[in-house]
Enzyme design. Structure first.
Site, PDB file in Angstrom:
ATOM      1  N   LYS A  13      26.573  47.443  23.388  1.00 25.57           N
ATOM      2  CA  LYS A  13      27.698  48.077  22.679  1.00 25.57           C
ATOM      3  C   LYS A  13      27.765  49.577  22.992  1.00 25.57           C
ATOM      4  O   LYS A  13      28.827  50.108  23.269  1.00 25.57           O
ATOM      5  CB  LYS A  13      27.567  47.882  21.155  1.00 25.57           C
ATOM      6  CG  LYS A  13      27.520  46.432  20.703  1.00 25.57           C
ATOM      7  CD  LYS A  13      27.515  46.315  19.188  1.00 25.57           C
ATOM      8  CE  LYS A  13      26.293  46.905  18.502  1.00 25.57           C
ATOM      9  NZ  LYS A  13      25.022  46.204  18.799  1.00 25.57           N
ATOM     10  N   ARG A  88      28.584  45.991   9.740  1.00 27.24           N
ATOM     11  CA  ARG A  88      27.407  45.157   9.986  1.00 27.24           C
ATOM     12  C   ARG A  88      27.198  44.127   8.890  1.00 27.24           C
ATOM     13  O   ARG A  88      26.262  43.342   8.950  1.00 27.24           O
ATOM     14  CB  ARG A  88      26.181  46.058  10.037  1.00 27.24           C
ATOM     15  CG  ARG A  88      25.520  46.116  11.424  1.00 27.24           C
ATOM     16  CD  ARG A  88      24.380  47.088  11.316  1.00 27.24           C
ATOM     17  NE  ARG A  88      23.446  47.035  12.389  1.00 27.24           N
ATOM     18  CZ  ARG A  88      23.427  47.876  13.409  1.00 27.24           C
ATOM     19  NH1 ARG A  88      24.369  48.768  13.545  1.00 27.24           N
ATOM     20  NH2 ARG A  88      22.461  47.802  14.295  1.00 27.24           N
ATOM     21  N   ARG A 127      14.183  49.819  27.260  1.00 34.00           N
ATOM     22  CA  ARG A 127      15.157  50.893  27.462  1.00 34.00           C
ATOM     23  C   ARG A 127      14.619  52.265  27.046  1.00 34.00           C
ATOM     24  O   ARG A 127      13.785  52.383  26.160  1.00 34.00           O
ATOM     25  CB  ARG A 127      16.484  50.570  26.775  1.00 34.00           C
ATOM     26  CG  ARG A 127      16.457  50.516  25.287  1.00 34.00           C
ATOM     27  CD  ARG A 127      17.782  49.986  24.740  1.00 34.00           C
ATOM     28  NE  ARG A 127      17.769  50.006  23.291  1.00 34.00           N
ATOM     29  CZ  ARG A 127      18.762  49.581  22.528  1.00 34.00           C
ATOM     30  NH1 ARG A 127      19.869  49.099  23.073  1.00 34.00           N
ATOM     31  NH2 ARG A 127      18.677  49.649  21.210  1.00 34.00           N
ATOM     32  N   ARG A 161      13.576  54.938  21.583  1.00 34.92           N
ATOM     33  CA  ARG A 161      13.846  54.846  20.156  1.00 34.92           C
ATOM     34  C   ARG A 161      12.635  54.257  19.441  1.00 34.92           C
ATOM     35  O   ARG A 161      12.026  53.299  19.922  1.00 34.92           O
ATOM     36  CB  ARG A 161      15.074  53.959  19.918  1.00 34.92           C
ATOM     37  CG  ARG A 161      16.368  54.684  20.135  1.00 34.92           C
ATOM     38  CD  ARG A 161      17.569  53.794  20.060  1.00 34.92           C
ATOM     39  NE  ARG A 161      17.587  52.891  18.911  1.00 34.92           N
ATOM     40  CZ  ARG A 161      18.627  52.133  18.593  1.00 34.92           C
ATOM     41  NH1 ARG A 161      19.736  52.185  19.343  1.00 34.92           N
ATOM     42  NH2 ARG A 161      18.591  51.336  17.560  1.00 34.92           N
ATOM     43  N   ARG A 172      15.394  43.319  13.535  1.00 31.89           N
ATOM     44  CA  ARG A 172      16.796  43.719  13.733  1.00 31.89           C
ATOM     45  C   ARG A 172      17.634  42.512  14.147  1.00 31.89           C
ATOM     46  O   ARG A 172      18.782  42.372  13.725  1.00 31.89           O
ATOM     47  CB  ARG A 172      16.878  44.835  14.787  1.00 31.89           C
ATOM     48  CG  ARG A 172      16.324  46.161  14.257  1.00 31.89           C
ATOM     49  CD  ARG A 172      15.987  47.134  15.377  1.00 31.89           C
ATOM     50  NE  ARG A 172      17.127  47.540  16.154  1.00 31.89           N
ATOM     51  CZ  ARG A 172      17.046  48.087  17.369  1.00 31.89           C
ATOM     52  NH1 ARG A 172      15.866  48.265  17.947  1.00 31.89           N
ATOM     53  NH2 ARG A 172      18.133  48.440  18.006  1.00 31.89           N
TER      54      ARG A 172
HETATM   55  P1  AMP Z   1      21.812  50.789  16.055  1.00 36.64           P
HETATM   56  O1  AMP Z   1      21.638  52.082  16.764  1.00 36.64           O
HETATM   57  O2  AMP Z   1      23.260  50.393  15.885  1.00 36.64           O
HETATM   58  O3  AMP Z   1      20.975  49.677  16.651  1.00 36.64           O
HETATM   59  O4  AMP Z   1      21.268  51.010  14.557  1.00 36.64           O
HETATM   60  C1  AMP Z   1      19.915  51.355  14.322  1.00 36.64           C
HETATM   61  C2  AMP Z   1      19.571  51.084  12.864  1.00 36.64           C
HETATM   62  O5  AMP Z   1      20.379  51.896  12.014  1.00 36.64           O
HETATM   63  C3  AMP Z   1      19.810  49.662  12.370  1.00 36.64           C
HETATM   64  O6  AMP Z   1      18.736  48.795  12.689  1.00 36.64           O
HETATM   65  C4  AMP Z   1      19.963  49.878  10.868  1.00 36.64           C
HETATM   66  O7  AMP Z   1      18.720  50.102  10.245  1.00 36.64           O
HETATM   67  C5  AMP Z   1      20.733  51.194  10.818  1.00 36.64           C
HETATM   68  N1  AMP Z   1      22.207  50.987  10.830  1.00 36.64           N
HETATM   69  C6  AMP Z   1      23.074  51.343  11.822  1.00 36.64           C
HETATM   70  N2  AMP Z   1      24.332  51.020  11.499  1.00 36.64           N
HETATM   71  C7  AMP Z   1      24.279  50.426  10.279  1.00 36.64           C
HETATM   72  C8  AMP Z   1      25.253  49.867   9.403  1.00 36.64           C
HETATM   73  N3  AMP Z   1      26.549  49.815   9.742  1.00 36.64           N
HETATM   74  N4  AMP Z   1      24.808  49.347   8.233  1.00 36.64           N
HETATM   75  C9  AMP Z   1      23.520  49.367   7.874  1.00 36.64           C
HETATM   76  N5  AMP Z   1      22.548  49.883   8.643  1.00 36.64           N
HETATM   77  C10 AMP Z   1      22.907  50.420   9.850  1.00 36.64           C
END
Ligand code: AMP
Length: 216
Positions: A13, A88, A127, A161, A172
Site C-alpha cells: 500500500k 482498519r 524490508r 521498523r 498484525r
Molecule cells: P502501518 O504502517 O499501516 O502498518 O501501521 C502500523 C501500526 O500502526 C499498526 O499495526 C497499528 O498498530 C497502527 N495503526 C495504523 N493505522 C491504524 C488505524 N487506522 N487504526 C488503528 N491502528 C492503526
C-alpha cells in the site's frame, strides 16, 4: 480523487500510494506514518502508541478517526488523497463515510490489494528504508544498486521498523484478518470495491491501479 488502498501489512500500500501521489498529485495519508511521527515526538500518546504498535494491535478507533478527520481538513488534501492504513475497522469505515459526507467529499474508489498471506512474512521482515529520504528496500527483492548506499539520495544510514519482526507481523496479520478484512463486504455492498493483484511486480500493480482509477 479520493482513494482508499486496502490490504494486509506488506501488501504494498505504501509503495503504491507514493507512486499515485506523484502520478495524480494526490496526498498520501498514512496513519502508520502519522503514528510513527507521534512515537518519535516522545509524547505520552507516543509512548502509548509505541506499545500498541509493537504488539501488533490496533490503536483506538476514536483517536484514529479524529486524526484523519483533522488531516483531511488541511489545505493540501483539497486536491485529493490516498488513504493508506485507514480505515482498519468497520467503525472507522462508517466514520469515514460520515466525515466525507459532512465535508461534501466522495470516494473515487476502494482498491483491495490481494496478496498471498504466506508471502507477507518474508516481504515484511526483509524490508528496510533509507534513514535520510525514506526510499524503501528489501533484503532479497530490492537491494540498493551499491551495497549500503541509497539509490535515491546516496545516504548510508538505513532503518527497519520496530514492528517488522516476525512475532509482531503475525499479530498484525491476525488484526487484519479479524478487524480489517470485514470492511471488504462493506465497500462491496456500496459497489465501490475493486481489486488488483498485489503479488504482481510493482510496475504491474501500478498499471492495474491506474486502470481501475481511469474507470472510476
Ligand atoms: P502501518 O504502517 O499501516 O502498518 O501501521 C502500523 C501500526 O500502526 C499498526 O499495526 C497499528 O498498530 C497502527 N495503526 C495504523 N493505522 C491504524 C488505524 N487506522 N487504526 C488503528 N491502528 C492503526
Amino acid at each position: 480523487m479520493n482513494v482508499i488502498l486496502l490490504g494486509p501489512p506488506g501488501a504494498g500500500k505504501g509503495t503504491q500510494a507514493k507512486r499515485l501521489e506523484q502520478r495524480y498529485s494526490l496526498v498520501q495519508l498514512s496513519t502508520g506514518d502519522m503514528l510513527r511521527a507521534v512515537v518519535a515526538s516522545g509524547s505520552d500518546l507516543g509512548r502509548k502508541a509505541k506499545t500498541v504498535m509493537e504488539s501488533g494491535q490496533l490503536m483506538p478507533d476514536d483517536l484514529m478517526i479524529q486524526m484523519i478527520s483533522d488531516r483531511i481538513e488541511q489545505p493540501d488534501c483539497a486536491r485529493g488523497f490516498i488513504l493508506d492504513g485507514f480505515p482498519r475497522t468497520t467503525a472507522q469505515a462508517e466514520a469515514l463515510d460520515n466525515m466525507l459526507k459532512n465535508k461534501g467529499l466522495k470516494l473515487s474508489g476502494v482498491i483491495e490489494m490481494k496478496v498471498d498471506s504466506e508471502a507477507l512474512i518474508e516481504r515484511i521482515t526483509g524490508r528496510f528504508s533509507c534513514a535520510a529520504c525514506g526510499a524503501g528496500y528489501h533484503d532479497r527483492f530490492q537491494r540498493p544498486k551499491v551495497d549500503e548506499v541509497c539509490d535515491s539520495c546516496g545516504g548510508t544510514e538505513f532503518s527497519r521498523r520496530a514492528d517488522d519482526n516476525e512475532a509482531t507481523v503475525r499479530s498484525r496479520l491476525a488484526a487484519y484478518r479479524e478487524q480489517t478484512a470485514p470492511i471488504l463486504p462493506y465497500y462491496e455492498e456500496q459497489g465501490v470495491l475493486r481489486s488488483v493483484d498485489g503479488m504482481s511486480d510493482i510496475d504491474e500493480v501500478t498499471r492495474q491501479i491506474e486502470t481501475v482509477l481511469a474507470a472510476a
